[in-house]
Each structure stands twice: as structure tokens, then as C-alpha cells.
Scaffold this active site. Structure first.
Site, PDB file in Angstrom:
ATOM      1  N   ILE A  65     -84.421  23.694   8.571  1.00 57.65           N
ATOM      2  CA  ILE A  65     -83.313  24.007   8.933  1.00 57.65           C
ATOM      3  C   ILE A  65     -82.022  23.808   8.038  1.00 57.65           C
ATOM      4  O   ILE A  65     -81.234  24.655   7.958  1.00 57.65           O
ATOM      5  CB  ILE A  65     -82.722  23.567  10.383  1.00 57.65           C
ATOM      6  CG1 ILE A  65     -81.663  24.188  10.865  1.00 57.65           C
ATOM      7  CG2 ILE A  65     -82.350  22.004  10.333  1.00 57.65           C
ATOM      8  CD1 ILE A  65     -81.665  25.662  11.252  1.00 57.65           C
TER       9      ILE A  65
ATOM     10  N   GLY B  26     -88.870  25.508  15.700  1.00 64.57           N
ATOM     11  CA  GLY B  26     -87.662  24.616  16.472  1.00 64.57           C
ATOM     12  C   GLY B  26     -86.683  24.358  15.251  1.00 64.57           C
ATOM     13  O   GLY B  26     -86.730  25.115  14.158  1.00 64.57           O
ATOM     14  N   GLU B  27     -85.878  23.377  15.674  1.00 59.26           N
ATOM     15  CA  GLU B  27     -84.776  22.831  14.727  1.00 59.26           C
ATOM     16  C   GLU B  27     -83.467  23.950  14.658  1.00 59.26           C
ATOM     17  O   GLU B  27     -82.711  23.671  13.977  1.00 59.26           O
ATOM     18  CB  GLU B  27     -85.109  22.819  13.206  1.00 59.26           C
ATOM     19  CG  GLU B  27     -86.273  21.543  13.194  1.00 59.26           C
ATOM     20  CD  GLU B  27     -86.782  21.474  11.574  1.00 59.26           C
ATOM     21  OE1 GLU B  27     -86.255  22.127  10.793  1.00 59.26           O
ATOM     22  OE2 GLU B  27     -87.903  20.531  11.685  1.00 59.26           O
ATOM     23  N   GLY B  28     -83.851  25.000  15.341  1.00 56.65           N
ATOM     24  CA  GLY B  28     -82.822  26.419  15.008  1.00 56.65           C
ATOM     25  C   GLY B  28     -83.358  27.252  14.034  1.00 56.65           C
ATOM     26  O   GLY B  28     -82.531  28.196  13.751  1.00 56.65           O
TER      27      GLY B  28
ATOM     28  N   ASP C 126     -83.222  22.016  17.785  1.00 59.31           N
ATOM     29  CA  ASP C 126     -83.690  20.749  18.606  1.00 59.31           C
ATOM     30  C   ASP C 126     -84.652  20.026  17.730  1.00 59.31           C
ATOM     31  O   ASP C 126     -85.287  20.573  16.979  1.00 59.31           O
ATOM     32  CB  ASP C 126     -84.378  21.374  19.887  1.00 59.31           C
ATOM     33  CG  ASP C 126     -85.710  21.906  19.382  1.00 59.31           C
ATOM     34  OD1 ASP C 126     -85.463  23.398  18.971  1.00 59.31           O
ATOM     35  OD2 ASP C 126     -86.683  21.517  19.427  1.00 59.31           O
TER      36      ASP C 126
END
Lengths: 350, 350
Positions: B96, B316-318, B173
Site C-alpha cells: 500500500i 488488503g491494506e487498501g 486494513d
């Protein structure tokens, strides 16, 4: 240029494999970046280096031409709109201008065959070969010499943009009526029926759609010998000047070792021509998006490319391809900039 | 916060309609920018202005937490990796970080519930409520007070980032095991079976998948009363601290009139919570991408969002949401910067 005369070397397998192996050491679950990981490996294979160089800045070239097939009312837009839109492109007001600015790309507008006069603009590269093509349903759209001249201009523009620092090329087009020769080229090269590759273009009704299918069927029948005799004769018989230029542009970029981003059905038809003339091109191309034109998907499938974006777009000019440029940059940058498990001190479950 | 207590006003219909009408005057065939046109209308509706403001710079918030459910071996990754990845995120080495730099977004890492110590970093916002959740298959994951505290922190972070100039929020996240509570939340709120919403997360084998399904089934059974009693009790019973924070973050952004970009299954589960608590949120959200986790698609369908990208990502992580930010910017900029037919002197066929 004869079919398969030059062959572009295959992707560097070692660099591509190294990119995939590097991905497995980066701080994320293996494979979790999906298509971005495969794209990174492709970029490494194109450049022959892992991590691959950042494929920006990008340069968009919009090749413009007119089409004799317009006499059959295959589009509601009048021929003059090509020249009007070229002026708009040179003034920076078209969609591709906005999107190119957003991704930091230049836009070069090249007149290879517009049929009406265009006001002089410092932004326009005037390389008009002829004032539009002939009606492909009654005679060849152009001579082989004209097709080769347009093809050569596309290659020159690619070399020029790369010489000025572009690190990836984006395929743009402008030409009222140009989805008809694109469909004809796709039918000619893939052998698919006209009805499977003709689309609604800028938005036509059922009657116009049937006329368009009939025109493509007639063209494929009429020029069967030319189509059988080779790709360049096929291009001359049923293509367009911007399609020919784009084929040269794609080969120019791919041959020089840079990624070329394919836009919609016009660029995809040019890619078929490029791949037939110089096999190995398509492996160095990225399909930016899936146009709503059915011929685009047929053409991309034919050369094994899967589009990155699918946003229901059908504008051309390079717009869908341009929107994919940040994804190419992302694919390279994750390989260049992400930490590995060992360096970051993150436990790898192997 | 009780279900439906506050309601976010609907999109400004006039501004959205004006955007669609403006699109019909821009120099391109009507509808030819596909999803980008609808996205532009949504942005106009969110902002209450046409053309909509440019929705950048974006700000990513990564909320981190740990999960008691890990005792059931629902993932091969050990709990400590959450803290290790938080350190990596703060150092700029995670995916990210790379993608946020590419799109000009900031990354804010917020510890709302990590279970192991983390070294001090100026880049970390330490708001740990508790050291991870309890095992949701035997007791509530957390108290309602803890869920509300995490929810409030998410709202505060949203307000803080908007106050510092962010014009769109991206949901990130980090939490080993957090796809299990996400699946449980999605099953709880949509009523779908555990098996339909549980996915392979970071990559688990069949045996682990069956354990994960069984754990979610047990949790839904055990907490049936809490789930029936309201969204916040359901969130406390089967959710996670980062899920709670993301729900508050989404409401914070949407309520303030800015677009919120939803990432994968964690953010999508938080969106279900947000929409149940404050109806109207989802209309101000954009689904950045389609995660490979089946629960993400179930959740997005439930609130009527169709993802922009589909790249087979599940990190994830955005990350998937971040890659969509240029599309939001493009949607706004075409409305702001393209020429109209009359101004450009291009004939419109009406």
C-alpha cells in the site's frame, strides 16, 4: 513488409521468472496482487531486466483518418467531424487530452489521412497520405503503397516518441467510420464472420448495424484474393490509414523493447496486423481495457491478450489504454519498491 | 450508535442529473465513457456540485488489529506478523505504501488492536483498545464498549484526514486472521450461509477452509441473539477492532460529503456495518475492486455496489481501492476539463 519477415524476439524468460520469484519474497501473501504480478513479470520480460524499469512517462499517439465507407451510412456522424475532432485534440479539449494529463502522458496527433482541411496547429503532425480511403465495399480502401507509407509513419512516430523519453506507448485513433474497417480487418485476419465482429460503434440503430454487417461481408468477399495473399494487401484492401499507422506504431514500440498499451477495436485490429507482420509483437503489448465493441475482444483473444480494465468504454482516442497506464506503473513499482520478508523482518510462512 | 439512528442524506439528484446532461454535451459519443460517466455523476451527487470537485489527494488509513480466532488455525500466518507488518507499513515497505505514493495519497497506520508489542514509530497512530479480540467462536470477540471505541476512532481518523486536506478516503486494513471475522460479519448481516462467504484469505488449504467455515458457523449460532439485537452488538460479537474502526471511518467520510473507496472483504464487511448503522453511506462509497474473496462480492451486492477493477487481488491494506483512485480522478476531470460540442466547434449529432 512481408508477413513474418521480421520476428520480434520472445520475452526474456529469465527476467520474467526472476520477477515472479521476487514477488514471492515481497511482504505479502504469494500471488495476492493477482494480475499485477503477471503484469510485472511481463514488463520484466519486455525490458529484459528485473525489476523492470518504470514504464512511464507514457506517450499517446492519436492517428487520424477518414473513410470512404461512410457513403453507406454506417455511422450517424458526418465525415467533417474527424477534422473537427483533430482540432479539438490539438487544442486539448478531447477526452484523451484530459486522461493523458492525469497520467502524465503526452498526446501527439498525427493526420495520416483526414478527408477535410484542418487549420494549421503547432500541435498537429501533418503526414496526410491521402484524403481518406476509398469505399472498401467496391474497391480497395487504398493502394498497398499507401498502406505501407502509413505503416512507416507509425513506426517513425514510435521511434520519435521513444527518442524523446517515452517509456511506454499508448495507441490512439480518430476517424469517423473507422470501426467498419477495424471489423473488416478483424474478420479478414481471424476468419470470423462479419456479424461476430461488427459492433455498434459510436451508437447506431439496428438498420445501420445491418448495413454495417453487409458492408463488411461484401468487403471480405470482394477482397478475398488480396486477403489470402498477405497481411499488407489485406490491410490495404479493407483497412484504414490510421489502422496502418497504428500497426507500424505497435511494431515500432514493441520492437524497441517498450510496452505498448492497446486501446479499443481500432488498436486491436492494428495489433492483429502487427502480429501477422512481425510475430512477437503481441507479447510486448498490454490490452488496456475491454471495449464494448465485440471485435476488440475477438482480436485480443486471437493474440492471447486479456484486458486489464472493463469499464464499458467505447470512445477510442486511446482513452481506455491511457487509464491503464497507472496499472503498468504500479506493476513495475511494487517490484522495485516493496520490502522483502528478510529485509523487513517479517516472518514468511514459505 | 444505534441502527439507522442517523441517516446520511441521499445523493444530490440535481447535481448528478446535471453531470449526466453535461456528459451528453462533451465532445464524444454519448455514453462512450461507460462506467466513468456514472462515476462522475455519483461524485457530483456526493459533492452536491457539477462538475464535481477533483477527489484527490486521497488518504489511506490502515487500521490494524489481531484476532483470537487464530487459535483455530484459520490461517498459516502467526499472530506476530500483524505487528511486523505494521512496522513494515510505517517504514514504507508494504504494497500500500508503494501504490499510495503512485497515486499521491498519504498512508496513516492506526493500531486499534494489535496483540503484540510494536516498536515506537512516528508514523504509527497508537490507539490500541485491547490486545486483539477474543475467540469469536466461544465468546464475543469484544465488548460493545470496545467496538464503539474502535468505531469512534475510525470516525476521528476520517475527520482528521479530511481536515488535513484529503478529498477522498481509502479503506485499509492489516490483521492476521481478519478475513474470518469479516466473513462472520457478512454472514450475520446478509443472512447468507458461512460457506458462501468464507474465502481462502491469504491462501489456505481445504482442511483450513473447512475449519474456517465451521468456526464462522459456530460464531453465527452462538451469537444469534446478539446479531438479532442490532448491528453494534453483532459487530462486537463476531467482528474485529479494525472492522469496527473502518465502519466509523466510512461513516466519517461519507457523512462529511466525501467519497470513500472500499477495498476488499474487510472493508466490504465494515461497509455493511456502516450502512446498517447510518443508511445512505453506501451511496457515497465506490467499490475500488473485486477481491477474490467471495464474501466481498456478497457484501457489495448487498449494498448495490459494483467494483471498478477486477484484477484477481486479495492483499488488503487498501491496495485494490488505491489503484482505483485515478479512475475517480478521471471521472471528475473529464467533467471539469473536456470541451463541449459548441465550444469546440464540433458538430453534435444530437
Amino acid at each position: 513488409v512481408r508477413d513474418g519477415e521480421d520476428v520480434i524476439p520472445p520475452l526474456d524468460r529469465d527476467a520474467a521468472a526472476e520477477a515472479l520469484a521476487l514477488h514471492d519474497r515481497l511482504t505479502k501473501p504469494r500471488g495476492s496482487l493477482g494480475r499485477l504480478e503477471l503484469l510485472g513479470a511481463q514488463l520484466a520480460g519486455i525490458a529484459g531486466a528485473c525489476p523492470p524499469p518504470v514504464p512511464t512517462p507514457a506517450a499517446v499517439a492519436v492517428f487520424a483518418g477518414d473513410h470512404g465507407v461512410l457513403v453507406h451510412d454506417v455511422t450517424p456522424w458526418p465525415r467533417e467531424v474527424t477534422a473537427q475532432m483533430v482540432t479539438n485534440l490539438c487544442a486539448g479539449g478531447a477526452a484523451i487530452n484530459v486522461l493523458a494529463r492525469l497520467v502524465g502522458a503526452t498526446v501527439t496527433v498525427v493526420d495520416v489521412g483526414v478527408g477535410t482541411p484542418i487549420g494549421v496547429s503547432p500541435a498537429l503532425v501533418g503526414r496526410r497520405i491521402r484524403a481518406g480511403t476509398a469505399d472498401l465495399s467496391v474497391e480497395p480502401a487504398m493502394s498497398i503503397a499507401d498502406a505501407e507509407a502509413a505503416f512507416a509513419i507509425g513506426g517513425e512516430v514510435a521511434g520519435d516518441l521513444l527518442g524523446r523519453g517515452a517509456r511506454c506507448l499508448v495507441t490512439g485513433d480518430m476517424g469517423i467510420g473507422n470501426t467498419t474497417p477495424a471489423a473488416a480487418l478483424i474478420a479478414a485476419i481471424t476468419g470470423r464472420a462479419a456479424r461476430e465482429v461488427v459492433g455498434r460503434g459510436t451508437g447506431i440503430d439496428d438498420a445501420a448495424f445491418e448495413r454495417k454487417v453487409a458492408v463488411v461481408e461484401r468487403a471480405i468477399d470482394l477482397h478475398a484474393d488480396a486477403i489470402r495473399s498477405g497481411t499488407m494487401p489485406a490491410l490495404a484492401a479493407v483497412g484504414g490509414l490510421e489502422h496502418a499507422a497504428l500497426a507500424g506504431f505497435i511494431i515500432g514500440g514493441a520492437g524497441a523493447g517498450f510496452p505498448v498499451v492497446i486501446d479499443g477495436v481500432i488498436a486491436a485490429s492494428a495489433l492483429l496486423v502487427a502480429e501477422a507482420l512481425e510475430p512477437g509483437c503481441a507479447a510486448r503489448c498490454v490490452a488496456g481495457h475491454r471495449s464494448t465493441e465485440p471485435g476488440a475482444t475477438v482480436a485480443l483473444d486471437h493474440v492471447g491478450l486479456e484486458p486489464l480494465l472493463d469499464l464499458g468504454m467505447r470512445l477510442g482516442e486511446g482513452t481506455g489504454a491511457c487509464l491503464a497506464v497507472p496499472l503498468l506503473e504500479a506493476a513495475a513499482r511494487v517490484l522495485r519498491e516493496m520490502a522483502t520478508f528478510d529485509v523487513a523482518g517479517v516472518k514468511d510462512i514459505g
